[in-house]
Design an enzyme around this catalytic site. Structure first.
Site, PDB file in Angstrom:
ATOM      1  N   THR A   9      36.232  21.291  17.155  1.00  0.00           N
ATOM      2  CA  THR A   9      36.798  19.175  16.072  1.00  0.00           C
ATOM      3  C   THR A   9      38.225  18.950  15.994  1.00  0.00           C
ATOM      4  O   THR A   9      38.708  20.304  15.502  1.00  0.00           O
ATOM      5  CB  THR A   9      35.969  19.544  15.066  1.00  0.00           C
ATOM      6  N   GLU A  38      23.958  27.761  20.204  1.00  0.00           N
ATOM      7  CA  GLU A  38      24.580  27.735  17.898  1.00  0.00           C
ATOM      8  C   GLU A  38      23.878  27.655  17.004  1.00  0.00           C
ATOM      9  O   GLU A  38      24.525  27.807  16.349  1.00  0.00           O
ATOM     10  CB  GLU A  38      25.631  26.462  19.151  1.00  0.00           C
ATOM     11  N   GLY A  51      19.644  26.202 -17.075  1.00  0.00           N
ATOM     12  CA  GLY A  51      20.796  26.569 -16.829  1.00  0.00           C
ATOM     13  C   GLY A  51      22.261  27.571 -16.625  1.00  0.00           C
ATOM     14  O   GLY A  51      22.778  27.566 -15.951  1.00  0.00           O
TER      15      GLY A  51
END
Length: 394
Positions: free
Chosen positions: A127, A243, A341
């Site tokens: 990349t 992959e 929460g």
């Protein structure tokens, strides 16, 4: 439902690896997350006990067993122990096989024993800032200078980027005449002109060291060229199916873990003097997820079987990666919602799993790219109707 297909040896391997994780990795994980990097000792300890790389032959220090189910066990146990920040599978089964498939015998003898022992940590650098899923857009170059290649370029978002001792770098070898011609180059720690940035700060997976790598006039000797320097793009494509299966196994195992901890929470949480589990809404939400998880597990296990038979196609792997990553993100989102929460607090595992999960729809090819691969396959050849792909029962 039939039990999943693992051998007795693999069941013992799972028990041993689970014990290893809880003794050696789990107690350190919180500190490593704070540091943004897993200590190198994790690789060495795994290597000492035979957990780092299973497939290399005994002449290189491995077990010589290429059955992907060993790695599937490692992936699943890492997700269940919440130790996935230690991405040992990247080293063992994503990068390492490049040496096996395309490396010379001299390169295997030079590098594989250290990879098996954990002394040599691996990374792969594909990349770039402007080239992620589109590998053809990379700008890094490696120009043949006769006795060596001269490597220049920048790579980013490289997992194991800081820890890596050996990086497989993809670079164009004829950028003027053939810009799609790519080679793979073995760049070792300490090579002059090879620099790396500090660990990048990320939304999730905070213990996984991810870095930028810089190559400025790095001399790569010919003995460090992996295979044919004109066939690197083909080599990368050959490894993509596995992959993406690795990513699918990771996503599904994480989704199974997120579901389990959410289910347990709803059994204990009280709301309006009832358990959260007693509400029909909770039951319906979890029932839908449970059904999807079970269906996808069957498909992923079939993909593992296909890989072991050398029959996994790029399209089938793309399907697995697409649906499991999308399902994981739905499971963790629903998990946070059902936690209320508490789900927003880092002390609850679902909070971290939520942020860790988001990248799975991006790495190893984004969901959009997976849809392109599957969609294009529908129109390339005359499709076989589903019913004709079924064999009669015995």
């Amino acid at each position: 439902m039939l039990r999943r297909d693992f051998t007795d040896e693999q069941a013992m391997f799972r028990d041993a690896y689970r014990k290893f994780l809880h003794q050696e990795i789990v107690p350190q994980m919180e500190a490593w997350r704070e540091l943004g990097i897993v200590d190198r000792s994790a690789f060495r300890k795994a290597g000492e006990q035979g957990f780092l790389m299973v497939w290399p032959g005994v002449q290189y220090g491995g077990m010589g067993d290429d059955d992907f189910r060993f790695e599937q066990i490692i992936i699943e146990e890492n997700q269940y122990a919440l130790t996935a920040d230690w991405n040992c599978t990247l080293h063992s089964r994503l990068v390492g096989p490049y040496l096996q498939r395309f490396g010379s015998e001299e390169q295997k003898q030079r590098f594989l024993p250290g990879c098996v022992s954990g002394e040599t940590i691996l990374a792969v650098a594909m990349t770039e800032p402007d080239a992620g899923s589109d590998l053809a857009g990379m700008r890094a170059t490696a120009i043949d200078q006769g006795d060596y290649f001269l490597l220049n370029g920048t790579k980013t978002y490289i997992s194991n980027g800081v820890n890596a001792d050996l990086v497989i770098v993809a670079a164009k070898t004829d950028p003027v005449n053939n810009p799609r011609q790519v080679g793979l180059f073995l760049v070792e720690r300490g090579a002059e002109g090879f620099e790396r940035g500090a660990p990048l700060k990320k939304m999730g997976m905070k213990g996984q060291d991810t870095a930028e790598l810089f190559f400025q006039n790095v001399i790569v000797p010919k003995e460090n060229v992996l295979g044919d320097p004109a066939k690197g793009f083909h080599y990368l494509m050959e490894g993509l199916a596995e992959e993406r299966l690795i990513a699918a196994v990771e996503c599904l195992a994480a989704a199974q873990k997120a579901f389990d901890i959410t289910l347990e929470f709803t059994r204990e949480r009280k709301l309006f003097k009832q358990r959260l589990a007693d509400f029909q809404n909770t039951q319906f939400k979890l029932a839908d997820l449970r059904a999807e998880l079970d269906m996808q597990q069957v498909y992923v296990d079939q993909c593992v079987r296909a890989l072991n038979l050398d029959a996994l196609t790029a399209v089938d792997a793309a399907k697995a990666k697409l649906v499991t990553s999308e399902l994981l993100c739905r499971v963790v989102d629903e998990g946070v919602q059902l936690h209320g929460g508490a789900g927003y607090m880092d002390e609850y595992p679902i909070s971290r799993m939520y942020t860790d999960a988001r990248v799975t729809r991006i790495y190893a090819g984004s969901s959009e790219v997976m849809r392109l691969i599957v969609g294009r396959s529908l129109y390339q050849d005359e499709p076989t109707p589903f019913i004709d792909r079924c064999t009669p029962w015995d």
